[in-house]
Write a protein that holds these residues in place. Structure first.
Motif, mmCIF file in Angstrom:
data_model
loop_
_atom_site.group_PDB
_atom_site.id
_atom_site.type_symbol
_atom_site.label_atom_id
_atom_site.label_comp_id
_atom_site.label_asym_id
_atom_site.label_seq_id
_atom_site.Cartn_x
_atom_site.Cartn_y
_atom_site.Cartn_z
ATOM 1 N N ARG A 168 -9.058 2.247 5.876
ATOM 2 C CA ARG A 168 -9.663 3.555 5.622
ATOM 3 C C ARG A 168 -11.182 3.490 5.705
ATOM 4 O O ARG A 168 -11.823 4.407 6.221
ATOM 5 C CB ARG A 168 -9.217 4.099 4.271
ATOM 6 N N THR A 200 0.818 -1.217 0.000
ATOM 7 C CA THR A 200 0.000 0.000 0.000
ATOM 8 C C THR A 200 0.854 1.271 0.000
ATOM 9 O O THR A 200 0.346 2.345 0.292
ATOM 10 C CB THR A 200 -0.931 0.024 1.231
ATOM 11 N N HIS A 201 2.137 1.151 -0.302
ATOM 12 C CA HIS A 201 3.057 2.306 -0.317
ATOM 13 C C HIS A 201 3.138 2.974 1.055
ATOM 14 O O HIS A 201 3.296 4.184 1.148
ATOM 15 C CB HIS A 201 2.628 3.361 -1.346
ATOM 16 N N GLY A 202 2.961 2.222 2.102
ATOM 17 C CA GLY A 202 3.019 2.786 3.443
ATOM 18 C C GLY A 202 1.746 3.494 3.859
ATOM 19 O O GLY A 202 1.650 4.016 4.957
ATOM 20 N N LYS A 203 0.764 3.525 2.979
ATOM 21 C CA LYS A 203 -0.524 4.151 3.306
ATOM 22 C C LYS A 203 -1.433 3.079 3.886
ATOM 23 O O LYS A 203 -1.265 1.901 3.609
ATOM 24 C CB LYS A 203 -1.165 4.735 2.046
ATOM 25 N N PRO A 204 -2.406 3.499 4.660
ATOM 26 C CA PRO A 204 -3.348 2.512 5.193
ATOM 27 C C PRO A 204 -4.104 1.814 4.059
ATOM 28 O O PRO A 204 -4.341 2.397 2.998
ATOM 29 C CB PRO A 204 -4.313 3.344 6.032
ATOM 30 N N SER A 205 -4.482 0.578 4.306
ATOM 31 C CA SER A 205 -5.226 -0.176 3.301
ATOM 32 C C SER A 205 -6.632 0.392 3.128
ATOM 33 O O SER A 205 -7.117 1.153 3.966
ATOM 34 C CB SER A 205 -5.324 -1.645 3.724
#
Length: 185
Positions: free
Chosen positions: A145, A136-141
């Motif tokens: 979300r 997820t590129h370090g973003k929350p899934s």
């Protein structure tokens, strides 16, 4: 660091799919002949649940699979919708592996070992694709979300409910005072 790693790893992972897809397009008949026993068995077992629109011709299926490998491979390599691309490649890899590297059906020990190596190479590729699907590129899934958004909506609704209740009480008090003033003593 991880951005650079993704920019190097994705094209490396995608290369085998793009080149394999090109090879399959160039030699569709040969690939179809190799896949035909698997496809026939699959359609015998699951043909009633496969929509009629899905072609049954092995050459056509090989060409579709090749197009998926090329398109999704290029998308993964370029970082365009990489999670979706990795998922499509994984969906293409599983039947291809079962169709062409079913080492457990072979009697010749040399051929069996060669196909076993190819089978486990593809299993390793599947592991890499699973990592790409989950990245997820370090973003929350999306699931995180969605849960968080639902909590936020719940909290907002609760606040609005409390405000509405407070206004309703105030309004009720005002109406009660007016009613008391309007009543004769």
């Amino acid at each position: 660091m991880t951005v650079i790693l993704r920019r190097v790893a994705r094209p490396l992972l995608a290369t085998i799919f793009v080149t394999g897809g090109i090879n399959a397009l160039r030699q569709a008949e040969g690939h179809a002949k190799a896949a035909e026993p698997f496809l026939n068995g699959a359609f015998e077992k699951f043909g009633d649940v496969v929509p009629e629109q899905v072609p049954r011709d092995p050459v056509t299926l090989v060409r579709i699979d090749a197009a998926v490998k090329i398109g999704a491979g290029l998308a993964l390599a370029s970082g365009k919708a990489p999670r979706l691309a990795a998922g499509l490649l994984l969906g293409s890899l599983v039947p291809t592996t079962l169709a062409t590297h079913s080492f457990w059906t072979l009697q010749d020990p040399g051929e069996r070992q060669q196909q076993q190596v190819q089978f486990f190479k593809n299993a390793s590729l599947a592991g890499g694709l699973l990592l790409a699907v989950a990245d997820t590129h370090g973003k929350p899934s999306a699931a995180w979300r969605a849960r968080n958004a639902a909590k936020d909506v719940g909290h907002t609704a609760e606040k609005l409910g409390r405000k509405a209740e407070k206004r309703a009480r105030k309004r009720a008090k005002k109406l009660a005072k007016r009613a008391n003033k309007a009543l004769p003593n």
